[in-house]
Design a protein around this motif. Structure first.
Motif, mmCIF file in Angstrom:
data_model
loop_
_atom_site.group_PDB
_atom_site.id
_atom_site.type_symbol
_atom_site.label_atom_id
_atom_site.label_comp_id
_atom_site.label_asym_id
_atom_site.label_seq_id
_atom_site.Cartn_x
_atom_site.Cartn_y
_atom_site.Cartn_z
ATOM 1 N N GLY B 90 -6.397 34.959 37.269
ATOM 2 C CA GLY B 90 -4.928 34.862 37.311
ATOM 3 C C GLY B 90 -4.280 36.163 37.745
ATOM 4 N N GLY B 91 -4.927 37.275 37.408
ATOM 5 C CA GLY B 91 -4.436 38.587 37.837
ATOM 6 C C GLY B 91 -3.043 38.901 37.300
ATOM 7 N N ILE B 92 -2.359 39.785 38.013
ATOM 8 C CA ILE B 92 -1.028 40.222 37.576
ATOM 9 C C ILE B 92 -0.085 39.035 37.335
ATOM 10 N N PRO B 93 -0.077 38.030 38.242
ATOM 11 C CA PRO B 93 0.854 36.914 37.990
ATOM 12 C C PRO B 93 0.614 36.249 36.632
ATOM 13 N N ALA B 94 -0.621 36.306 36.141
ATOM 14 C CA ALA B 94 -0.933 35.653 34.868
ATOM 15 C C ALA B 94 -0.308 36.378 33.685
ATOM 16 N N MET B 95 0.299 37.525 33.929
ATOM 17 C CA MET B 95 0.973 38.196 32.812
ATOM 18 C C MET B 95 2.143 37.357 32.306
ATOM 19 N N ARG B 96 2.599 36.414 33.156
ATOM 20 C CA ARG B 96 3.665 35.538 32.680
ATOM 21 C C ARG B 96 3.126 34.466 31.724
ATOM 22 N N ASN B 97 1.803 34.364 31.628
ATOM 23 C CA ASN B 97 1.239 33.344 30.741
ATOM 24 C C ASN B 97 1.552 33.612 29.274
ATOM 25 N N MET B 98 1.942 34.831 28.977
ATOM 26 C CA MET B 98 2.285 35.155 27.596
ATOM 27 C C MET B 98 3.790 34.987 27.349
ATOM 28 N N VAL B 99 4.497 34.512 28.372
ATOM 29 C CA VAL B 99 5.952 34.328 28.254
ATOM 30 C C VAL B 99 6.232 32.821 28.397
ATOM 31 N N PRO B 100 7.074 32.266 27.540
ATOM 32 C CA PRO B 100 7.376 30.834 27.688
ATOM 33 C C PRO B 100 7.938 30.538 29.071
ATOM 34 N N LEU B 101 7.583 29.393 29.616
ATOM 35 C CA LEU B 101 7.995 29.046 30.977
ATOM 36 C C LEU B 101 9.524 29.043 31.120
ATOM 37 N N GLU B 102 10.180 28.575 30.087
ATOM 38 C CA GLU B 102 11.641 28.522 30.126
ATOM 39 C C GLU B 102 12.224 29.915 30.384
ATOM 40 N N GLU B 103 11.661 30.906 29.708
ATOM 41 C CA GLU B 103 12.141 32.276 29.909
ATOM 42 C C GLU B 103 11.850 32.770 31.317
ATOM 43 N N CYS B 104 10.721 32.359 31.866
ATOM 44 C CA CYS B 104 10.386 32.763 33.242
ATOM 45 C C CYS B 104 11.434 32.216 34.199
ATOM 46 N N ILE C 91 -20.083 38.209 25.860
ATOM 47 C CA ILE C 91 -19.186 39.048 26.660
ATOM 48 C C ILE C 91 -18.092 38.177 27.292
ATOM 49 N N ASP C 92 -18.513 37.014 27.805
ATOM 50 C CA ASP C 92 -17.531 36.075 28.364
ATOM 51 C C ASP C 92 -16.487 35.702 27.318
ATOM 52 N N MET C 93 -16.952 35.455 26.084
ATOM 53 C CA MET C 93 -16.014 35.078 25.017
ATOM 54 C C MET C 93 -14.974 36.169 24.799
ATOM 55 N N LEU C 94 -15.433 37.428 24.790
ATOM 56 C CA LEU C 94 -14.496 38.524 24.548
ATOM 57 C C LEU C 94 -13.490 38.635 25.689
ATOM 58 N N PHE C 95 -13.947 38.345 26.915
ATOM 59 C CA PHE C 95 -13.010 38.409 28.045
ATOM 60 C C PHE C 95 -11.943 37.329 27.969
ATOM 61 N N VAL C 96 -12.340 36.109 27.621
ATOM 62 C CA VAL C 96 -11.330 35.041 27.614
ATOM 63 C C VAL C 96 -10.472 35.078 26.355
ATOM 64 N N GLU C 97 -10.964 35.744 25.306
ATOM 65 C CA GLU C 97 -10.207 35.776 24.061
ATOM 66 C C GLU C 97 -8.961 36.661 24.158
ATOM 67 N N GLY C 98 -9.081 37.740 24.899
ATOM 68 C CA GLY C 98 -7.952 38.672 24.989
ATOM 69 C C GLY C 98 -7.278 38.581 26.340
ATOM 70 N N ASN C 99 -6.442 39.564 26.633
ATOM 71 C CA ASN C 99 -5.812 39.640 27.954
ATOM 72 C C ASN C 99 -6.294 40.923 28.625
ATOM 73 N N PRO C 128 -12.729 28.941 29.647
ATOM 74 C CA PRO C 128 -11.314 29.029 30.041
ATOM 75 C C PRO C 128 -10.598 30.178 29.336
ATOM 76 N N PHE C 129 -9.720 30.818 30.049
ATOM 77 C CA PHE C 129 -8.960 31.932 29.466
ATOM 78 C C PHE C 129 -7.973 31.404 28.429
ATOM 79 N N MET C 130 -7.829 32.166 27.348
ATOM 80 C CA MET C 130 -6.929 31.718 26.278
ATOM 81 C C MET C 130 -5.512 32.283 26.421
ATOM 82 N N PHE C 131 -5.369 33.381 27.124
ATOM 83 C CA PHE C 131 -4.059 34.036 27.305
ATOM 84 C C PHE C 131 -3.258 34.098 26.004
ATOM 85 N N PRO C 132 -3.783 34.775 24.998
ATOM 86 C CA PRO C 132 -3.089 34.814 23.709
ATOM 87 C C PRO C 132 -1.847 35.707 23.766
ATOM 88 N N GLN C 133 -0.947 35.467 22.824
ATOM 89 C CA GLN C 133 0.216 36.354 22.681
ATOM 90 C C GLN C 133 -0.192 37.488 21.757
#
Lengths: 610, 181, 240
Positions: B90-104, C91-99, C128-133
Motif C-alpha cells: 500500500g505504501g505511503i497512500p496506505a497511511m490513510r488506512n488508519m483514517v476513517p474514509l469519511e474524514e478522507c 516475521i510476516d506476522m509482525l509485519f502485518v500486525e503493525g504499520n 493480509p495487512f491489519m493496518f491497526p490504529q
C-alpha cells in the motif's frame, strides 16, 4: 480525586500491607469500592505500594473485571460462550439492548447500567447466563432479562441485588445463607470418588499418620494424574516440589475454571469444599508447604464468602492452622486469591504471576514451578478435581482408586456436559467411558459433533463416538459440548477463535497475531469468500501458531480450525470455490466500495451491484 | 518469432517505479531488443490489447478504477509482478488506512486548506473514481506471481527480474537487490 | 558445582558444539559462530522468549533458543526447512500486525525486523495487512515513540529496568490491545527518560527514536545494506 477516594485507596492498600504482591486484591477491592481504577487511583496505588505506576496500570488493564474507565453501577456481563449462544444469548442481548437503549460495551447515560459480553462464566448447563455485578443470573430469556432490568430500575436498591433479582435459590448449598444463588448443581450422575461418597475427614487423619514421602508414594501408587487436561502425574509433581530446596513451599489450587463449557469445579466448590480443602491440606503436608492458595476465578466470587466460612470452620476444628489435627510441626492454612477475569490464568505459570500481583502473563520454563514458583518458592499447582481425589485415595487406599477407571487412567472423571442434549450437567464417570455411553446418559440423540475439552480440545464427529474418555485416547478437562445436526460447526469454530483472540495475553507473536489471522480467513470462508488454497493456508498458519507459541493457550488455540479441517473437511470444501480470472476470492469489491457509495451518494461505474 | 510482450501501469503510485525502470540506463536498448510493450506509460497505450507475457504493476489499489485495471492486467498477463512498496503493502497512500474514509473525503473535498467547494458536498461525479474502504496491496486483490519491493526497487532489481524471466532463468534476487526503501 | 571450565557437548544441525553450563542454546550457538535468528533477545538483558523467532527444535521439541538451557548431548535443529518457514511466518506476522512504512522510516537500513525479512528473502508477507490504529508520542523533547512500528518485543522495557536502573516503559492491555506504555499518566515527557538511555537504543525497529539525528547515515553505508543480520556472528571466531 474526591476525599473519599483519597482515604479509600491508601486504606485498601494498607489492609494488604502495601504489598505489591497483593496487587490483585488491591485493585479488585478498589474496583469494587470506586467502580473503576482510574489514572489518579493508579497513581495513589503506585505511591502506597511503592510500585511503578505503569506496573499498576499493567495489572488493571490486563484483567476483564478491572477497568480504568467508570462503569455503570450495575454491570451486566452476558456470557458469550458457545452453549450460551446456542441457548439464545443473542436474543437475551437484543432484549437487554432494547430495554436499556444502549449497545454492548456501552453505559447508560444515567451511569446506572453497563452491558458487556464476557467469556464463559461456568454456567453452560444453565445457559444463557449472565453476571449482574457478582450475582449469577442463570437460564435467562429475553423476557426475564428485561424484567430484571425493570425491577432494578423500579426498586433502585443496589444494596440487595440478590433480594431484588433472585426469586428462587438453587439446590443443595446454593441456598446456603452465604451463597443464596439461583444456580443449580445439576449433578446428574454421582461417581465413586467425588460425589458418590460421604466425606469423613479420615483421609487427612491417615495422611498425617504417615510420612510425607509415604503420602506421595500412595498418590503415585494410585496413579493419580492431573484432571485439568494435561494429565501430569500428581505424585511426581509433588515429589519434585518437595525435593526442591528452601524452607518455603507453596500449594496452589487452580480454581480458575475458565475452559469454556466446564463447570464441574463450580459444583465441587459448592458441594464438596471440605473434600477439596482436605485434599489441599494433605497436599500441603506432602510437599511441605505452609500456605495453600485457592485461586478462585472472579466469575465464582459469589461462592467466596461461603468458602471463607468453611475455611474458618476448619480453622476452628483445627483442620487448618498451626499443628493441624494436633500434628506437631505441621502448620498449614489456606488463603483465597481472587482472579479478575482472564482465561489465561488457568495456565499454571500465568496463575502464579497473577497470585504474585502481576499481569497474567505465563512465565518462561525452565525454571518450572516445582523449583521456582510463587514468589520464588517451589510450588505445586493442582486442579480442584485432582485435589478432591486425594483424601479418598488416602482413606480407601491406592488400590481402591486404581481399580476404578482404565489402566492408564485411574479413578473417575467429572464431565461438564452442555449443548444439545436432554440432561445438561455434571457426570462423574469412570475413565474409559465412551462418547456413545455419555450420549446415552445425557440424552443426546445422534449429535452431529461434540467438542471434547472445550475450544482448546477437539471437535469430533460420529466416526469417533466409540472413543474413550481417558488420558490415552480422548484426554479432556471434562468439557463436552454437544452439537445437534442443525448447528453450523464452522461458525462454532469461529466463535472459539474469537474466544482465544479475546483471551490471549499477547505476550508472544504467534498467539497474539496468528489467531486473529486464522479467524479472519475462517470468517472469509464462512462468508462465501473462500477458495481451495485456503485450506492449506489455514493449516500452515495453524501449525505455526501451535508449534511456536509459548504456552498452552497458543499451543492449542488453533485446534478449532485444525480439528474441524481434520474431522469435517467437507464442510469447508462445500464453501470453497475456484478463483476466477486470477482474482482473490477473499477480496469483495462490494464491501470495499460500500462506504464510498454511501458517502458520495452514487453507484460504482465499474462494479454494478448484484 | 514474436518478442515477448510487456505491459506496465501505475495504480495508486507515484510513477517512481517507472522512473527506476528508466534508470536501467543504456540497458534499455537491450531491453527493447528483447520485448515489445503493450499498454504502458512508456508508449502511452491506454488499454491492454492483449495476451501479455509479463505485466508490471506499480502502486496499490485505492479506488475502483485501480481494481478494474488490476483485474484487467491479471486477466491478460501470464506473469504479473508487483513492483514497489505501494503495490506490495500500500505504501505511503496506505497511511490513510488508519483514517476513517469519511474524514478522507472531507479533507479532500470539504475541509482541506486548499479546497474551494461552494456546494459543501462530496462530489458524486462519475469521473472521480470511488475510493475503496482502504488502500489494498495488489496481491490482496488478484494473484501476483512476483514481488519486487523497494521505494522504488532499484534499476538492477528490475533488470535482474525481467531478464531472468525473459531468458527462462529462475528469479533469484541477491541480498543486495531486496530492499524496502 | 558449576565449573566454568566444564564443557557441555551438544550438536546444532549435526555439528558438534561445546557449550558452558548455564548457557542457553542461543548463547552456546553464538559462541560457536552459529547464528540463530532473534528479535526480542538482546545481550545483557533477561531473555523474554516473546517473539519466538529463535524457535529451534531441541531434542525434537520446539523451544525458544533464548530461554532454553543447553544440556549434554542435546540435539538442536536450527537451520532447517521447517524452522525457516516457521520463522518466516512469524516475521510476516509482525509485519502485518503493525504499520511498517520502511520507505520513510529513519531506522530503515538499521532495523532488525527489516533486516530479518531481508535475510529471509521476504518480498511480500503472506498474510493480509491489519493496518491497526496506533498512536505516536512526540511529547518528549529528545525521544519519539511511534507505536506503529512497535513489535512488543519488550527490549526497551527490560533495558530501562536492567541497564538504565529506571522503569520508563511497561506493557498494558492484553492480546490485540496490548501496547507499550510509559511510566506516567499521559506521555513520555512526564517520565525520567533521556535520549542516551540504553532503553532507547535497545529498540530493534523505529519505534523509539532519538529526535533530530535521523537519516544521518547515507543509503549504502547503513548496517544492513550489504551484509545480512547475523553475518557478524557467522563470521566470528569460535570462542573457547
Amino acid at each position: 480525586m474526591s476525599t473519599t477516594q483519597e482515604r479509600t485507596v491508601p486504606s485498601i492498600c494498607e489492609s494488604f500491607g502495601n504489598e505489591r504482591s497483593r496487587m490483585m486484591d488491591i485493585v479488585l477491592e478498589v474496583q469494587d469500592k470506586l467502580g473503576c481504577v482510574d489514572a489518579e487511583t493508579i497513581d495513589a496505588i503506585a505511591a502506597a505500594t511503592d510500585a511503578p505506576r505503569v506496573d499498576v496500570e499493567s495489572v488493571v488493564s490486563f484483567y476483564s473485571f478491572t477497568s480504568q474507565k467508570p462503569k455503570g453501577k450495575v454491570v451486566i456481563r452476558l456470557s458469550s460462550d458457545v452453549p450460551d449462544i446456542m441457548a439464545g444469548a443473542l436474543d437475551v442481548a437484543r432484549g437487554l439492548e432494547e430495554e436499556l437503549g444502549i449497545r454492548f460495551g456501552e453505559t447508560t447515560p444515567d451511569g446506572m447500567f453497563t452491558l458487556e459480553w464476557t467469556s464463559c462464566i461456568g454456567m453452560s448447563d444453565q445457559a444463557p447466563a449472565a453476571l449482574v455485578n457478582g450475582l449469577v443470573m442463570p437460564s435467562l430469556g429475553p423476557g426475564t432479562a428485561r424484567r430484571g432490568v425493570q425491577i432494578l430500575r423500579e426498586r433502585n436498591n443496589l444494596e440487595d441485588l440478590q433480594g431484588t433479582l433472585i426469586r428462587e435459590y438453587g439446590d443443595g448449598e446454593n441456598s446456603h445463607d452465604l451463597v443464596r444463588a439461583a444456580v443449580r448443581n445439576n449433578i446428574r450422575r454421582p461417581g465413586k470418588v467425588i460425589f458418590g461418597r460421604m466425606e469423613s475427614g479420615a483421609g487427612l487423619i491417615k495422611a498425617l499418620a504417615m510420612s510425607p514421602a509415604e503420602v506421595i508414594r500412595g498418590i503415585k501408587t494410585a496413579r493419580l494424574r492431573g484432571r485439568g487436561g494435561a494429565g501430569f502425574p500428581t505424585g511426581m509433581k509433588w515429589e519434585f516440589t518437595r525435593a526442591a530446596g528452601g524452607d518455603d513451599r507453596t500449594l496452589i489450587c487452580n480454581a480458575d475454571e475458565g475452559e469454556p463449557g466446564t463447570f464441574k469445579d463450580r459444583v465441587i466448590l459448592t458441594e464438596r469444599p471440605d473434600l477439596l480443602f482436605e485434599g489441599m491440606t494433605i497436599a500441603g503436608y506432602a510437599i511441605g508447604a505452609k500456605i495453600g492458595l485457592l485461586y478462585l476465578r472472579a466469575e465464582y466470587s459469589y461462592l467466596r464468602e461461603y468458602l471463607e466460612h468453611v475455611l474458618e470452620r476448619r480453622r476452628e476444628q483445627r483442620l487448618l492452622g498451626s499443628r493441624v489435627c494436633g500434628k506437631e510441626g505441621f502448620e498449614f492454612d489456606i488463603r483465597i486469591q481472587m482472579g479478575a477475569g482472564a482465561y489465561i490464568c488457568g495456565e499454571e505459570t500465568a496463575l502464579i504471576s497473577s497470585c504474585e500481583g502481576l499481569r497474567g502473563d505465563p512465565k518462561n520454563r525452565p525454571p518450572f514451578p516445582a523449583q521456582h514458583g510463587y514468589l520464588g518458592t517451589p510450588t505445586s499447582v493442582n486442579n480442584v478435581e485432582t485435589l478432591c481425589c486425594v483424601a479418598p485415595i488416602l482413606e480407601m487406599g491406592p488400590g481402591w482408586f486404581s481399580s476404578i477407571g482404565s489402566a492408564g487412567s485411574t479413578g473417575t472423571k467429572l464431565l461438564s456436559i452442555s449443548g444439545d442434549c436432554m440432561r445438561r450437567g455434571v457426570y462423574e464417570v469412570p475413565f474409559g467411558t465412551t462418547l456413545r455411553e455419555v450420549f446415552e446418559m445425557c440424552g443426546a440423540s445422534e449429535p452431529a459433533a461434540v467438542q471434547v475439552g472445550g475450544p482448546s480440545g477437539q471437535m469430533v464427529g460420529p466416526d469417533d463416538y466409540a472413543r474413550e474418555i481417558c488420558f490415552d485416547d480422548l484426554a479432556t478437562g471434562g468439557s463436552l459440548m454437544i452439537f445437534g445436526p442443525r448447528r453450523n460447526l464452522l461458525e462454532i469454530a469461529s466463535q472459539f477463535m474469537e474466544f482465544f483472540i479475546e483471551e490471549s495475553c499477547g505476550y508472544c507473536t504467534p498467539c497474539r497475531v496468528g489467531n486473529v489471522l486464522l479467524k479472519e480467513r475462517l470468517d472469509k470462508i464462512l462468508a462465501g469468500l473462500g477458495e481451495k488454497s485456503d485450506l492449506e493456508y489455514l493449516q500452515k498458519l495453524a501449525t505455526t501458531i501451535k508449534t511456536t507459541s509459548r504456552c498452552g493457550l497458543g499451543q492449542t488455540s488453533a485446534n478449532p480450525v485444525l480439528s474441524t479441517i481434520e474431522n469435517f473437511k467437507m464442510l469447508y470444501e462445500r464453501l470453497l470455490k475456484e478463483p476466477e480470472e486470477g482474482r482473490q476470492r477473499s477480496f469483495d469489491i462490494q464491501t470495499a466500495l460500500s462506504q464510498a457509495q454511501d458517502l458520495t451518494g452514487r453507484e460504482s461505474v465499474h462494479f454494478k451491484q448484484g | 518469432m514474436a518478442k515477448p510482450k510487456v505491459a506496465t501501469t501505475s495504480l495508486c503510485g507515484c510513477f517512481g517505479c517507472h522512473m527506476s525502470l528508466l534508470d536501467i540506463d543504456e540497458r534499455i536498448l537491450e531491453l527493447v531488443q528483447l520485448i515489445d510493450f503493450d499498454r504502458s506509460p512508456i508508449n502511452d497505450i491506454k488499454s491492454i490489447e492483449g495476451p501479455v507475457d509479463i505485466g508490471l504493476i506499480e502502486g496499490g489499489c485505492c479506488n475502483e478504477e485501480n481494481v478494474k485495471v488490476l483485474q484487467d492486467f491479471r486477466k491478460h498477463c501470464k506473469i504479473l509482478i508487483s513492483v514497489g512498496d505501494c503495490a506490495i503493502n500500500g505504501g505511503i497512500p496506505a497511511m490513510r488506512n488508519m483514517v476513517p474514509l469519511e474524514e478522507c473525503y472531507e479533507e479532500a473535498f470539504l475541509n482541506g486548506p486548499t479546497v474551494v467547494n461552494p456546494s459543501g458536498k462530496v462530489p458524486d461525479d462519475e469521473e472521480i473514481p470511488l475510493l475503496l474502504d482502504q488502500v489494498y496491496p495488489c496481491h490482496e486483490v488478484v494473484k501476483v506471481d512476483y514481488h519486487l519491493p523497494g521505494c522504488p526497487p532499484s534499476a538492477d532489481t528490475l533488470w535482474e527480474a525481467l531478464t531472468a524471466l525473459l531468458t527462462d532463468r529462475p528469479v533469484e534476487l541477491s541480498y543486495e537487490l531486496v530492499k524496502y526503501d | 558445582m558449576n565449573n566454568n571450565n566444564q564443557k557441555i557437548s551438544l550438536t546444532i544441525d549435526g555439528v558438534e558444539v561445546q557449550g558452558k553450563p548455564g548457557q542457553t542454546i542461543l548463547e552456546a550457538a553464538e559462541a560457536a559462530a552459529v547464528y540463530i535468528p532473534r528479535l526480542c533477545w538482546m545481550k545483557n538483558l533477561t531473555a523474554a522468549g516473546s517473539c519466538r523467532v529463535c524457535s529451534v527444535r531441541a531434542n525434537g521439541r520446539v523451544q525458544s533458543a533464548c530461554t532454553q538451557p543447553i544440556g549434554p548431548g542435546m540435539v538442536v535443529e536450527n537451520d532447517t526447512e521447517e524452522l525457516r518457514e516457521l520463522r518466516r511466518n512469524l516475521i510476516d506476522m509482525l509485519f502485518v500486525e503493525g504499520n511498517h512504512f520502511c520507505m520513510f522510516c529513519e531506522k530503515s537500513g538499521e532495523c532488525e525486523l527489516q533486516a530479518l525479512a531481508y535475510r529471509f528473502g521476504i518480498t511480500a508477507p503472506k498474510y493480509p495487512f491489519m493496518f491497526p490504529q496506533r498512536d505516536l508520542d512526540a511529547s518528549h523533547p529528545e525521544i519519539l515513540v511511534d507505536r506503529n512500528r512497535c513489535i512488543l518485543c519488550g527490549r526497551c522495557v527490560r533495558a530501562s529496568q536492567e541497564l538504565d536502573g529506571k522503569h520508563v516503559f511497561g506493557f498494558v492491555g492484553r492480546g490485540t490491545t496490548k501496547r507499550l506504555a510509559v511510566n506516567a499518566p499521559d506521555n513520555l515527557a512526564q517520565t525520567d527518560a533521556e535520549a542516551d538511555d540504553q532503553a532507547v537504543a535497545a529498540c530493534p525497529t523505529g519505534s523509539l527514536l532519538v529526535k533530530r539525528v535521523g537519516y544521518a547515515v547515507p543509503v549504502g553505508q547503513r548496517k544492513f545494506d550489504h551484509s545480512p543480520i547475523g553475518s557478524e556472528i557467522e563470521n566470528s571466531d569460535v570462542q573457547d
